[in-house]
Scaffold this motif. Sequence first.
Motif, PDB file in Angstrom:
ATOM      1  N   THR A  15       5.274   6.962  -5.762  1.00 51.05           N
ATOM      2  CA  THR A  15       5.435   6.046  -4.630  1.00 51.05           C
ATOM      3  C   THR A  15       4.362   4.963  -4.662  1.00 51.05           C
ATOM      4  OG1 THR A  15       6.412   7.809  -3.301  1.00 51.05           O
ATOM      5  CG2 THR A  15       5.558   5.898  -2.106  1.00 51.05           C
ATOM      6  N   ASP A  16       3.123   5.354  -4.953  1.00 48.91           N
ATOM      7  CA  ASP A  16       2.033   4.374  -5.001  1.00 48.91           C
ATOM      8  C   ASP A  16       2.297   3.301  -6.056  1.00 48.91           C
ATOM      9  OD1 ASP A  16       0.647   5.677  -2.992  1.00 48.91           O
ATOM     10  OD2 ASP A  16      -0.723   6.712  -4.363  1.00 48.91           O
ATOM     11  N   MET A  17       2.781   3.712  -7.223  1.00 49.15           N
ATOM     12  CA  MET A  17       3.046   2.756  -8.298  1.00 49.15           C
ATOM     13  C   MET A  17       4.222   1.848  -7.955  1.00 49.15           C
ATOM     14  SD  MET A  17       2.395   5.500 -11.362  1.00 49.15           S
ATOM     15  CE  MET A  17       3.080   4.559 -12.685  1.00 49.15           C
ATOM     16  N   ALA A  19       5.252   1.067  -4.918  1.00 48.60           N
ATOM     17  CA  ALA A  19       4.816   0.182  -3.837  1.00 48.60           C
ATOM     18  C   ALA A  19       3.974  -0.956  -4.389  1.00 48.60           C
ATOM     19  CB  ALA A  19       4.022   0.988  -2.803  1.00 48.60           C
ATOM     20  N   TYR A  20       3.056  -0.638  -5.284  1.00 47.06           N
ATOM     21  CA  TYR A  20       2.189  -1.659  -5.874  1.00 47.06           C
ATOM     22  C   TYR A  20       3.014  -2.703  -6.617  1.00 47.06           C
ATOM     23  CZ  TYR A  20      -1.391  -3.827  -8.752  1.00 47.06           C
ATOM     24  OH  TYR A  20      -2.212  -4.735  -9.366  1.00 47.06           O
ATOM     25  N   SER A  21       4.063  -2.257  -7.327  1.00 47.38           N
ATOM     26  CA  SER A  21       4.876  -3.188  -8.105  1.00 47.38           C
ATOM     27  C   SER A  21       5.600  -4.191  -7.216  1.00 47.38           C
ATOM     28  CB  SER A  21       5.885  -2.434  -8.973  1.00 47.38           C
ATOM     29  OG  SER A  21       6.914  -1.882  -8.178  1.00 47.38           O
ATOM     30  N   MET A  22       5.780  -3.846  -5.934  1.00 39.88           N
ATOM     31  CA  MET A  22       6.462  -4.750  -5.001  1.00 39.88           C
ATOM     32  C   MET A  22       5.494  -5.410  -4.017  1.00 39.88           C
ATOM     33  SD  MET A  22       9.954  -2.690  -4.247  1.00 39.88           S
ATOM     34  CE  MET A  22      10.585  -4.051  -3.281  1.00 39.88           C
ATOM     35  N   GLY A  23       4.204  -5.123  -4.154  1.00 37.63           N
ATOM     36  CA  GLY A  23       3.227  -5.719  -3.248  1.00 37.63           C
ATOM     37  C   GLY A  23       3.265  -5.124  -1.854  1.00 37.63           C
ATOM     38  N   LEU A  24       3.652  -3.857  -1.746  1.00 39.98           N
ATOM     39  CA  LEU A  24       3.749  -3.189  -0.450  1.00 39.98           C
ATOM     40  C   LEU A  24       2.805  -1.996  -0.399  1.00 39.98           C
ATOM     41  CD1 LEU A  24       7.660  -2.984  -0.212  1.00 39.98           C
ATOM     42  CD2 LEU A  24       6.176  -4.648   0.923  1.00 39.98           C
ATOM     43  N   SER A  25       2.532  -1.533   0.807  1.00 33.90           N
ATOM     44  CA  SER A  25       1.810  -0.274   0.957  1.00 33.90           C
ATOM     45  C   SER A  25       2.819   0.857   0.715  1.00 33.90           C
ATOM     46  CB  SER A  25       1.234  -0.155   2.367  1.00 33.90           C
ATOM     47  OG  SER A  25       2.281   0.015   3.320  1.00 33.90           O
TER      48      SER A  25
END
Length: 81
Positions: A15-17, A19-25
């Motif tokens: 989930t963290d990866m 989210a990061y790829s979309m610029g979201l938390s």
Amino acid sequence: MNTPLGQDGRPLVTTDMAAYSMGLSPKRFRDWARRRGVTPAGSRPNPNRGQALALWDLADITAVVHRAPPSTQSTPVHTVH
């Protein structure tokens, strides 16, 4: 540990990866995914104990991102020369 692969051969991501790829938390990514019907493709044990970590298929995410609703699609502009 072998990382499971998604539909397109890329490894599933946490989930963290994702989210990061979309610029979201992570929380905003999970909310985004839930609203669009994207579900985790798998899970793996949490190294810190507790709830298992969700694994997401980037192919699923890409398919939803590229499927824009008709109201947001741009209309081609024709110029007269």
